[in-house]
Design an enzyme around this catalytic site. Structure first.
Site, PDB file in Angstrom:
ATOM      1  N   GLU A  50       2.486   4.201  13.702  1.00 54.88           N
ATOM      2  CA  GLU A  50       1.493   3.756  12.721  1.00 54.88           C
ATOM      3  C   GLU A  50       0.096   4.308  13.003  1.00 54.88           C
ATOM      4  OE1 GLU A  50       1.845   1.925   9.977  1.00 54.88           O
ATOM      5  OE2 GLU A  50       4.011   1.641  10.195  1.00 54.88           O
ATOM      6  N   GLU A  92      -6.427   2.953   8.488  1.00 60.53           N
ATOM      7  CA  GLU A  92      -5.578   3.754   7.615  1.00 60.53           C
ATOM      8  C   GLU A  92      -6.340   4.974   7.114  1.00 60.53           C
ATOM      9  OE1 GLU A  92      -3.114   3.128   3.387  1.00 60.53           O
ATOM     10  OE2 GLU A  92      -4.016   1.434   4.425  1.00 60.53           O
TER      11      GLU A  92
END
Length: 237
Positions: A99, A108
């Protein structure tokens, strides 16, 4: 009334049970493994050292921050079986490695400017105007309802201050462990593929993103190897 011989036999049985209990490995007694003994400095640094030097996460994530967060989740890595416990830790770090890009990213990447990840179907966790609930932290915590629930459980204002997940490394790891214990852990003993489903199944599983699924599996099997445990079955999703 117990006779002398009966009493001696009872005392012997109790003493033997105590000795055997002390001799049994912790995992046999359902206490799992020592997570700090698995997540050694060499193990953690072996992950983060693969991130490029300029990564924001390079000076953010640390083994120390993980261990401090772990204190709030003592059941992590305590599945009862040493092998299952090792697989849980391997799975957690496989997903966090994937991730974050080897702990490179705190947030992100390439989030569209108009995407706030605000779901108004959760009135208990109303979105704060101007705040964005995109992925942050080791498991990229996303959506207002996760920020709100995580903040309520951990003790921070997830709706008004979601940015703290990318500014406080201990809280950041706590959100990952919180999400894991809430949403992923029930799937761990079903195989690694089940944990992929729990984390990002709607996006990656059932042939949607086979390369990403395989990347997670490769990390998991690598870490299982480092922990000296077989990866088990049901790796795909």
């Amino acid at each position: 009334m117990l006779t002398h011989n009966s009493m001696m036999n009872l005392l012997f049985t109790i003493t033997l049970a105590i000795i055997l209990a002390g001799a049994l490995p912790k995992n046999v007694m359902g206490q799992g493994v020592s997570v700090p003994d698995l997540v050694t400095p060499a193990f953690f640094n072996g992950i983060i050292n693969q991130a490029p030097a300029g990564c924001a996460g390079k000076n953010f994530y640390s083994r120390d921050a993980f261990l401090k967060a772990l204190n709030s989740y003592p059941q992590f890595g305590k599945l009862g079986s040493a092998d299952d416990s090792k697989r849980e830790v391997a799975a957690f770090f496989a997903h966090t490695t994937h991730e974050t890009g080897y702990f490179c990213n705190k947030e992100e990447q390439n989030v569209p400017a108009n995407e706030n990840y605000c779901d108004t179907n959760f009135p208990d966790y109303p979105c704060t105007p101007g705040k964005r609930y995109f992925g942050r932290g080791p498991l990229q915590l996303t959506w207002n309802y996760n920020y709100g629930a995580a903040g309520k459980s951990i003790g921070f204002d997830g709706l008004n201050n979601p940015e703290i997940v990318a500014t406080d490394p201990v809280i950041s790891f706590k959100t990952a462990l919180w999400y894991w214990m809430q949403n992923v852990r029930p799937s761990v003993t079903q195989g690694f593929g089940a944990t992929i489903k729990a984390i990002n199944g709607a996006v990656e599983c059932n042939g949607k993103e086979p390369a990403k699924v395989q990347a997670r599996i490769d990390l998991y099997t690598k870490y299982c190897g480092q922990f000296g445990v077989s990866p088990g079955g049901n790796l795909q999703c």
